[in-house]
Each structure stands twice: as C-alpha cells, then as structure tokens.
Design an enzyme around this catalytic site. Sequence first.
Site, mmCIF file in Angstrom:
data_model
loop_
_atom_site.group_PDB
_atom_site.id
_atom_site.type_symbol
_atom_site.label_atom_id
_atom_site.label_comp_id
_atom_site.label_asym_id
_atom_site.label_seq_id
_atom_site.Cartn_x
_atom_site.Cartn_y
_atom_site.Cartn_z
ATOM 1 N N GLU A 1 -9.482 -2.021 5.636
ATOM 2 C CA GLU A 1 -10.129 -1.777 7.097
ATOM 3 C C GLU A 1 -11.633 -2.199 7.213
ATOM 4 O O GLU A 1 -11.813 -2.855 6.088
ATOM 5 C CB GLU A 1 -10.588 -0.163 6.974
ATOM 6 C CG GLU A 1 -9.179 0.408 6.964
ATOM 7 C CD GLU A 1 -8.865 1.306 8.561
ATOM 8 O OE1 GLU A 1 -8.370 0.066 9.185
ATOM 9 O OE2 GLU A 1 -8.216 2.183 8.222
ATOM 10 N N HIS B 1 -7.624 -4.889 10.237
ATOM 11 C CA HIS B 1 -6.746 -4.725 8.957
ATOM 12 C C HIS B 1 -5.759 -5.364 8.730
ATOM 13 O O HIS B 1 -4.813 -5.743 9.252
ATOM 14 C CB HIS B 1 -7.111 -2.956 8.640
ATOM 15 C CG HIS B 1 -5.784 -2.802 9.324
ATOM 16 N ND1 HIS B 1 -5.558 -0.968 9.561
ATOM 17 C CD2 HIS B 1 -5.028 -3.059 9.532
ATOM 18 C CE1 HIS B 1 -5.065 -1.228 10.043
ATOM 19 N NE2 HIS B 1 -4.268 -1.184 9.465
ATOM 20 N N ASP C 1 0.944 -1.243 -0.112
ATOM 21 C CA ASP C 1 -0.317 0.141 0.131
ATOM 22 C C ASP C 1 0.423 0.948 0.191
ATOM 23 O O ASP C 1 1.833 1.143 0.477
ATOM 24 C CB ASP C 1 -1.217 0.394 0.298
ATOM 25 C CG ASP C 1 -0.129 -0.806 2.232
ATOM 26 O OD1 ASP C 1 0.840 -0.935 2.623
ATOM 27 O OD2 ASP C 1 -0.876 -0.455 3.261
ATOM 28 N N ASN D 1 -7.233 -3.277 14.632
ATOM 29 C CA ASN D 1 -9.303 -3.291 13.924
ATOM 30 C C ASN D 1 -8.745 -5.117 13.069
ATOM 31 O O ASN D 1 -10.461 -4.832 12.482
ATOM 32 C CB ASN D 1 -9.525 -2.019 13.393
ATOM 33 C CG ASN D 1 -9.162 -1.764 12.486
ATOM 34 O OD1 ASN D 1 -7.997 -2.699 12.220
ATOM 35 N ND2 ASN D 1 -8.894 -1.166 11.755
HETATM 36 C C1 F6R Z 1 1.353 -1.440 6.720
HETATM 37 C C2 F6R Z 1 0.325 -1.635 6.082
HETATM 38 C C3 F6R Z 1 -0.575 -2.058 7.288
HETATM 39 C C4 F6R Z 1 0.181 -2.807 8.630
HETATM 40 C C5 F6R Z 1 -0.879 -2.706 9.706
HETATM 41 C C6 F6R Z 1 0.302 -2.400 11.262
HETATM 42 O O1 F6R Z 1 2.358 -1.272 4.456
HETATM 43 O O2 F6R Z 1 -0.222 -2.806 5.397
HETATM 44 O O3 F6R Z 1 -2.111 -3.376 7.524
HETATM 45 O O4 F6R Z 1 0.434 -3.766 8.820
HETATM 46 O O5 F6R Z 1 -1.210 -1.069 10.027
HETATM 47 O O6 F6R Z 1 0.638 -1.639 11.779
HETATM 48 P P1 F6R Z 1 2.362 -1.813 12.314
HETATM 49 O O7 F6R Z 1 2.924 -3.397 12.288
HETATM 50 O O8 F6R Z 1 2.964 -0.314 12.537
HETATM 51 O O9 F6R Z 1 1.260 -2.172 14.345
#
Ligand code: F6R
Length: 245
Positions: free
Chosen positions: A143, A138, A67, A136
């Site tokens: 989301e 995702h 992303d 959450n």
């Molecule tokens: C990032 C991504 C997100 C993260 C998720 C967890 O490329 O796709 O889904 O993997 O938000 O983020 P952290 O590792 O910072 O807790």
Amino acid sequence: MLVYIKENYEEMSKEAARIVAELVRSKPSGVLGFATGGTPLELYKELIRMHQHEGLDFSNITTFNLDEYVGLPPEHPQSYHYFMWENLFKHINVDRRFVHFPKGMAQDIEAHCEWYEKQIEKAGGIDLQILGIGANGHIAFNEPGSSLGSRTRIKTLTGTTREANARFFDDPSQVPKYAITMGVGTIMDAKKLLLLASGESKAEAIAATCEGPITAKCPATIVQMHRHATVIVDQAAAAKLTMKY
Ligand code: F6R
C-alpha cells in the site's frame, strides 16, 4: 518501460496472454508470478483457451502468487489460493508440486515469509511477474507508504483497498485486515514485469506509474526503474496519460 494502450479490456488481456505464452513456450521450466483480482481474469481465460486449443504446456512451470489474506485457509472461497485454482490452475496442466502461495494460516508469519523468499530464490527467481494495480497505486498489497525495498511480509490493508475488495465478500466486515504480500523489492527482482490496468478508476494510478515521480506514496511508480517492465492498459485506464506511447 514499454507502455501499450489497447482499445479495450479484451485486447489488453489478449496482448498480455501473448506475452505470457511466449515465456512459457521459450522457457517451459520457467517461473511465473501470478496476481489475483478482477484485472487478470480475461488473461487467465485466454491462457486456458491456449492450453486447451493450442497445447500451451504448463507442466514444468513453477508459480508464485503475489499475496494472500491472513486468516483465510486455502479452501476459503475468498482466499487467493481458491481464486487461482478456480480461475486458472484447475483448467491447465500445472503440477501442484510447483505451485506456491503465501500461507494465510501460517503460525509463524515472519518465518513463513522468509521461507517464501527462499523458495523464489531456489526456483531461480521469477521470470515474469504479472501485476495488477490498485486505484491508490498499490502493487500486490504494498500500500502507499510501503518501503520500495521491502520483501515478503505481513501488511495491514488500507480502508480503500478493503472497500475495493469488499465486492468479493458477502459482507464488507468479512474482508481481512491483513495480508501476506511479496515486497516491492521482491517484485522488482523478477526478470520481467507485466502490469495490467483496465477502467477509469485506474487512470490516475497509471498516469503516476508511467509519468509521475517515483515515490512510496504510489508504490507502482518504482516499476519505472525496472529493466524489462511492460505496462498494458485499455483506453479508459490510459485516459490521464499525457505523453505519446
Ligand atoms: C492481487 C493484487 C492486487 C490487485 C489490485 C487490483 O493479487 O496483488 O494488487 O492486483 O488490487 O485489483 P483488481 O484487478 O481487482 O482491480
């Protein structure tokens, strides 16, 4: 689904690095899917160490990131493009020509998303996709409520995700509202998935992902349907699992 519970973040990261390195060694022209965020940072440090001290060779590896924030150019310090170069790519021998990101500055986002999907297809699909998980549930920026069959597209970030990601920005109001993200369906097409989670804030999402019913309310639960999914968590993230692994 294979679930490994490791003592701590370092052990989780080392196990993940072993799995990534195995793919790189067995398929030197393989395709890796990368995630950003705090969770994979130690994994990336370990891959850098393996490259520098064990000759792990990335020169023929193709990469696709999950992303990117809409509106941030690649040189922006909070862009995922910048993050990957700083934390991994510039320290290993990836070939720039084989590195792919969704473009946050794309003029025609829809056409760009289609192009991104085509590039993945042309590369032969993703061999191993690294994933983090949001508190959450995702995965990438899919989301809660995202279609479980979705493809690469623009998504609005939820308030909780923007709050969680505000830690990387000087001012929370600077966190972009939109991102381009691989869809849940795009992720599920990867030949193997490697989902990592560390810390108690992820415990609920991990319990739902491994043991809960599959639901778009927690997009990560779809990973249960994947044929080759490995989940590696530390003790804190495993705290709400009830089954034996
Ligand atoms: C990032 C991504 C997100 C993260 C998720 C967890 O490329 O796709 O889904 O993997 O938000 O983020 P952290 O590792 O910072 O807790």
